[in-house]
Design an enzyme around this catalytic site. Structure first.
Site, PDB file in Angstrom:
ATOM      1  N   HIS A 121       0.852  -1.203   0.000  1.00 17.32           N
ATOM      2  CA  HIS A 121       0.000   0.000   0.000  1.00 17.32           C
ATOM      3  C   HIS A 121       0.877   1.238   0.000  1.00 17.32           C
ATOM      4  O   HIS A 121       1.906   1.305   0.672  1.00 17.32           O
ATOM      5  CB  HIS A 121      -1.019  -0.029   1.140  1.00 17.32           C
ATOM      6  N   GLU A 167      -5.398   1.801   1.850  1.00 25.43           N
ATOM      7  CA  GLU A 167      -5.275   0.640   2.758  1.00 25.43           C
ATOM      8  C   GLU A 167      -5.629   1.054   4.172  1.00 25.43           C
ATOM      9  O   GLU A 167      -6.249   0.299   4.925  1.00 25.43           O
ATOM     10  CB  GLU A 167      -3.840   0.075   2.715  1.00 25.43           C
ATOM     11  N   GLU A 168      -5.195   2.266   4.539  1.00 24.60           N
ATOM     12  CA  GLU A 168      -5.379   2.731   5.916  1.00 24.60           C
ATOM     13  C   GLU A 168      -6.850   3.001   6.253  1.00 24.60           C
ATOM     14  O   GLU A 168      -7.184   3.208   7.413  1.00 24.60           O
ATOM     15  CB  GLU A 168      -4.514   3.972   6.183  1.00 24.60           C
ATOM     16  N   ASP A 196       4.084  -4.963   3.563  1.00 27.77           N
ATOM     17  CA  ASP A 196       3.550  -3.846   4.341  1.00 27.77           C
ATOM     18  C   ASP A 196       4.374  -3.754   5.620  1.00 27.77           C
ATOM     19  O   ASP A 196       4.268  -4.622   6.494  1.00 27.77           O
ATOM     20  CB  ASP A 196       2.064  -4.117   4.649  1.00 27.77           C
TER      21      ASP A 196
HETATM   22  N1  TRP Z   1      -1.527  -2.912   7.677  1.00 24.69           N
HETATM   23  C1  TRP Z   1      -1.307  -2.259   8.949  1.00 24.69           C
HETATM   24  C2  TRP Z   1      -1.199  -0.783   8.676  1.00 24.69           C
HETATM   25  O1  TRP Z   1      -0.931  -0.377   7.575  1.00 24.69           O
HETATM   26  C3  TRP Z   1      -0.045  -2.723   9.634  1.00 24.69           C
HETATM   27  C4  TRP Z   1      -0.126  -4.129  10.086  1.00 24.69           C
HETATM   28  C5  TRP Z   1      -0.583  -4.555  11.277  1.00 24.69           C
HETATM   29  C6  TRP Z   1       0.239  -5.273   9.357  1.00 24.69           C
HETATM   30  N2  TRP Z   1      -0.495  -5.905  11.341  1.00 24.69           N
HETATM   31  C7  TRP Z   1      -0.008  -6.372  10.186  1.00 24.69           C
HETATM   32  C8  TRP Z   1       0.758  -5.464   8.089  1.00 24.69           C
HETATM   33  C9  TRP Z   1       0.243  -7.648   9.757  1.00 24.69           C
HETATM   34  C10 TRP Z   1       1.023  -6.754   7.674  1.00 24.69           C
HETATM   35  C11 TRP Z   1       0.769  -7.840   8.494  1.00 24.69           C
HETATM   36  O2  TRP Z   1      -1.383   0.001   9.582  1.00 24.69           O
HETATM   37 ZN    ZN Z   2      -0.617   1.678   8.626  1.00 24.80          ZN
END
Ligand code: TRP
Ligand code: ZN
Length: 313
Positions: A121, A167-168, A196
């Site tokens: 993302h 994504e957020e 990510d």
């Molecule tokens: N995707 C989350 C973010 O952008 C971060 C995150 C939390 C994450 N746990 C995860 C990413 C596990 C990959 C796998 O804030």
């Molecule tokens: Zn994030």
């Protein structure tokens, strides 16, 4: 940056020497083709992070969905890919009243019935520039794509790269992409690899425990480096692979940790600070270029390229 030589190239060299030393029948049995993944330059990955930081700084301190810093980030990545010979597509969607954008880049060639896709993302939260979350994954996926172009890699399978919007806000862009695929086109994606947060300042080395073949590919790479890994458990399904997985597409990925604290056992095997979060600047204004562990970024960028090459040949 090269850290050590993982399995395949060494094995091939050994086989080649064995073939030279033995009979012609043995020589005929030499492996047909080994396309070794390139070593990804962590300096190049960091140069992309510097650009993403500048974009945030010039756009109110963030690269969030619906803000000018997001589109500027997308334009930066797209220009690099266009110049390198990728076929790029910008997919638009609407979320929370603002236009969002996914960037998709196809590398011409390969069997389009077998697509190996890698994504990250590109949006940040509004509270900061999002350099570890997720400039790190975005920059590493970009540099791997540029390495495909530099080496003019011609794999058996078709390569596709993606940078997701929003994504957020709940993995909105990747959900839109997966939902917009026809059943036939979904079935053509042999795997989706997600990146990510791969440069956390107090890093762990986490591999997604989803598709066993993809998981093994990443683990093999880290075994070759002599770096222990653990299964990713910090909110499984909290990133863009989630909707691919729900659609029945094999998924995998890498992660160096967010707000969870590193245990003493983890600090013993990985170094860093026990009792402290993997990323103390998670979703904060301090998620800047200073919030990156170069060793973690380097290892994960190389592992990413290794998996793209291995899974597509
Ligand atoms: N995707 C989350 C973010 O952008 C971060 C995150 C939390 C994450 N746990 C995860 C990413 C596990 C990959 C796998 O804030
Ligand atoms: Zn994030």
């Amino acid at each position: 940056m090269k850290l050590s030589v993982p399995g395949r190239a060494t094995g091939a060299a050994t086989l080649a020497i064995a073939a030279l030393l033995t009979t012609s029948a043995m020589a005929d049995a030499a492996p047909a083709r080994v396309a070794a993944a390139p070593d990804i330059s962590v300096a190049n990955v960091k140069a992309h992070l510097t650009q993403l930081q500048s974009i945030a700084t010039a756009n109110g301190g963030n690269r969030a969905h619906g803000r000018t810093g997001y589109k500027a980030s997308l334009d930066y990545v797209k220009a690099k890919l266009d110049a390198a010979g990728f076929t790029t597509t910008v997919q638009q969607f609407t979320s929370s009243g603002s236009t969002g954008y996914n960037l998709i880049a196809d590398w011409p060639g390969g069997d389009t019935n077998q697509v190996v896709m890698s994504g990250s993302h590109l949006d940040s939260v509004t509270s900061g520039p999002g350099i570890n979350d997720n400039g790190s994954g975005s920059a590493a996926v970009l540099e791997a794509a540029l390495a495909v172009s530099r080496t003019q890699y011609a794999p058996t399978k078709h390569l596709r790269f993606a940078w997701w919007g929003a994504e957020e806000l709940g993995m909105v862009g990747s959900r839109y992409y997966v939902n917009s695929l026809s059943t036939a086109n979904r079935a053509k994606i042999s795997g989706y690899l997600n990146f990510d947060m791969i440069g956390s300042p107090n890093p762990g080395y986490f591999v997604y425990d989803d598709d066993p073949a993809i998981e093994k590919t990443f683990k093999d790479y880290f075994t070759g480096l002599g770096v222990a890994t653990e299964i990713e458990t910090e909110g499984d399904g909290r990133s863009d692979h989630a909707y691919f997985k729900s659609a029945g597409i094999p998924v995998g990925g890498l992660f160096t940790g967010a707000s969870t604290r590193k245990t003493a056992a983890q600090a013993a095997k990985w170094g860093g600070t026990s009792g402290q979060a993997f990323d103390r600047c998670y979703h904060s204004s301090c998620d800047t270029t200073a919030n990156i562990n170069d060793t973690a970024l380097n290892r994960n960028s190389d592992a990413l390229a290794y998996a793209v090459w291995e899974l597509s040949e």
